[in-house]
Design a protein around this motif. Structure first.
Motif: not given
Length: 626
Positions: A313-322, A291-298, A588-598
């Motif tokens: 997800t990356l989408g959740d991270a964007k919502w949190i940042a905004e 049920a929470f695919r689109s509401q994890l940011g909240k 996954s936001y963590h996958a995004y971070k791994v590719f960016l940082d590593r």
């Protein structure tokens, strides 16, 4: 559940007991069935039916039937073409080794006379008929029966849950037998995710999967009451009560002192099965999938932050940042309560998932790999000599052909044509050899209308994983896991076609495949993939990756293999190789971070820049291997 043996004195004992814990008498072990079949798909259906007898069931193909570890067998069930050339030899072997077993054959009416002449005891038309025959011959029910001790130990894990308790005026073994059809009908009228327990001399307990609000539980309670009143036909058995009890402080409030005293006679030691299963801790992943695919940011702004953080997800991270200053208290309270209730439901879903996965252990013969593919995996795992591996490959023309085809494809860009399996194997390496062997196995083993699409999806994921490895300049297990990660889907497409079709249709209407599957399938496809991979002796690390790739942070923060697979799967889905609606923000936001940082790669920009190349690479690989 059905983990006991009943002694003549009335005491229930753990299934591995040799002597009764009450009176010390030797116990008769639970009966067993051996099923022999010449067609794996019919065999799977047969085993599924036979498990309803609650007897131990083992399945074999005629060529694999061995008698050394079978012990005493009550029934041998044959689902074999009567024209089978080695049938007389097979029957003679069974007669010599299992002389006390009752022999049942499944056949069309036109062949009944042939089976009679061959000396079988009973001939039936359908697997369901065999189940009824065995039930009459053997006094075990297909109901999930618990001892009082087992029930109390199990219910401790469901504190604060609403449970429906059903009580009859008489509920000993004889009365349970008389109520068999009513209880079975009630059992199968419930949702797959509801837990149903029959406790002799006490009650029937139902733990509804929907604990979200009291109204749903009340509706189910009324449904149960109506069903029992409509189907209760016994003159000397009456319904005492159907009531909802909220379990408090790990104790059932409904047990009278008399019931507790009676219960002590039925079990004096905790079930070994309950210990083995552990405490059935809930996993947030179920609630998130549901049920929470689109509401994890909240939810990130609530006390649940640590629980949901690995699933962002990356989408959740964007919502949190905004929305850093998000403070809608009413919405936060509502979501927290909703998540908590879904976590309760997750606990039940986790339990039913474990039950289903454990049932696959009885289908090893059907689910096992063909001999050549199994040997190739074994040799690679053991670091066998290259020549030995090549000799095994040559035994299977399909594997040899695909290895040569891939080695000569544009994907590897070799100058000259590779003409021998030996040279092709050198070009590809052991991981690709294992991948191709497994892909051939999947095509041979699974044959439903959905398999072709799933196979293309796996091959496209394999191509993308290989491409990512090349760009990142790393060597990982991702290409191999890309082939394997979809075997759970293939299993369902083959053996649970209707349920799988429903999930596909839901996904086509805009859903995410895994989220829709939670409501329909008995276990997550990734868990089924893991189960099959362990059966096939795939290395444990590889099996764990195909189980955890959806949420890689839960498994590892540094293993490149799981992040490459996660990303390859999403890319393949965005390119249209999987049913459902997907976007790059689903990574996954963590996958995004791994590719960016590593690796210094912004994976979003990477996908946009290489979109056409990824599309071409996956399409070419599908053309080569599909």
């Amino acid at each position: 559940m059905n983990s006991f043996i009943k002694c003549e004195c009335g005491c229930y004992n753990p299934k591995d007991s040799k002597y009764c814990v009450c009176c010390g008498k030797a116990l008769k072990q639970k009966g067993s069935i051996v099923a022999v079949f010449d067609d794996p798909q019919r065999g799977f259906v047969l085993l599924k039916h036979l498990k309803k007898t609650s007897l131990e069931v083992k399945g074999f193909k005629p060529s694999n039937l061995t008698f050394s570890d079978l012990g005493e067998v009550d029934f041998v069930v044959l689902d074999i073409d009567p024209k089978f050339r080695e049938l007389s030899v097979l029957l003679r072997r069974i007669s010599e080794n299992l002389s006390r077993s009752k022999l049942i054959a499944i056949s069309k009416k036109g062949y009944f006379a042939i089976w009679d002449k061959l000396g079988v005891d009973i001939v039936a038309e359908k697997p369901s008929d065999v189940v009824e025959i065995i039930k009459k011959e053997f006094a075990y029910s297909d109901l999930p029966i618990y001892t009082m001790k087992e029930a109390e130990a199990f219910l401790k894990h469901f504190s604060d849950y609403n449970v429906i308790f059903v009580k009859f005026n008489r509920f000993d073994d004889a009365k349970i037998f008389n109520l068999h059809h009513l209880l079975v009908g009630l059992y199968y009228s419930l949702k797959r995710s509801d837990i149903f327990m029959v406790v002799p001399n006490a009650y029937v307990a139902i733990i509804p999967s929907n604990q979200k609000d009291g109204r749903g539980v009340k509706i189910l309670k009324e449904k149960v009451e109506v069903y029992i009143k409509e189907h209760l036909t016994s003159d000397d058995i009456s319904l005492n009560s159907v009531e909802i009890v909220q379990l408090k402080n790990n104790k059932k409030e409904i047990s009278s002192q008399k019931e507790i005293i009676v219960a002590k006679e039925y079990s004096r030691q905790e079930s070994s099965e309950d210990k083995a299963k552990g405490s059935h801790k809930s996993e947030p992943v179920f609630a998130i999938l549901k049920a929470f695919r689109s509401q994890l940011g909240k939810l990130y702004f609530t006390s649940l932050r640590k629980k949901v953080e690995p699933y962002l997800t990356l989408g959740d991270a964007k919502w949190i940042a905004e929305n850093r200053n998000y403070s809608d208290k009413e919405e936060i309270e509502r979501l927290t309560e909703e998540f908590t209730q879904l976590e309760k439901q997750s606990k039940i879903l986790k339990y039913t998932e474990e039950e289903f996965l454990s049932s696959l252990d009885g289908n090893v013969e059907i689910l096992s790999l063909p001999e050549v593919q199994s040997n190739i995996i074994m040799l690679i795992n053991r670091d066998a000599s290259f020549n030995r591996i090549v000799r095994e490959i040559k035994k299977d023309p399909a594997i040899s052909a695909k290895i040569l085809k891939l080695a000569n494809s544009a994907f590897f860009g070799l100058k000259g044509k590779v003409k021998s399996v030996e040279k092709a194997a050198v070009v590809l390496g052991s991981q690709e050899i294992m991948s191709i062997s497994l892909s051939v196995s999947c095509l041979n083993k699974f044959s439903s209308p959905f398999i072709k699409d799933l196979y293309k999806y796996a091959i496209a994921t394999y191509a993308i994983a290989t491409f990512l490895e090349d760009k990142l300049q790393v060597v990982t297990s991702a290409p191999l896991t890309a082939i394997l990660h979809s075997i759970g889907y293939m299993f369902y497409a083959q053996y649970m076609k209707d349920e799988f079709s429903e999930v596909v249709n839901r996904a086509k209407n805009g859903g995410v495949f895994e989220s829709e599957a939670v409501d329909v399938l008995p276990a997550r496809a990734q868990e089924v993939s893991y189960k099959l991979a362990t059966m096939w002796n795939i290395p444990q690390r590889v099996a764990q990756i195909i189980r955890d790739f959806l949420y890689p942070k839960r498994s590892s923060s540094f293993d490149a293999s799981i992040y490459v697979l996660h990303t390859s799967v999403l890319f393949a889905r965005i390119l249209g190789y999987m049913w459902g609606s997907y976007s790059i923000d689903d990574i996954s936001y963590h996958a995004y971070k791994v590719f960016l940082d590593r690796f210094g790669i912004n994976i979003v920009k990477f996908f946009k820049e290489h979109h056409e190349e990824l599309k071409e690479k996956s399409s070419n690989m599908v053309a080569v291997l599909a």
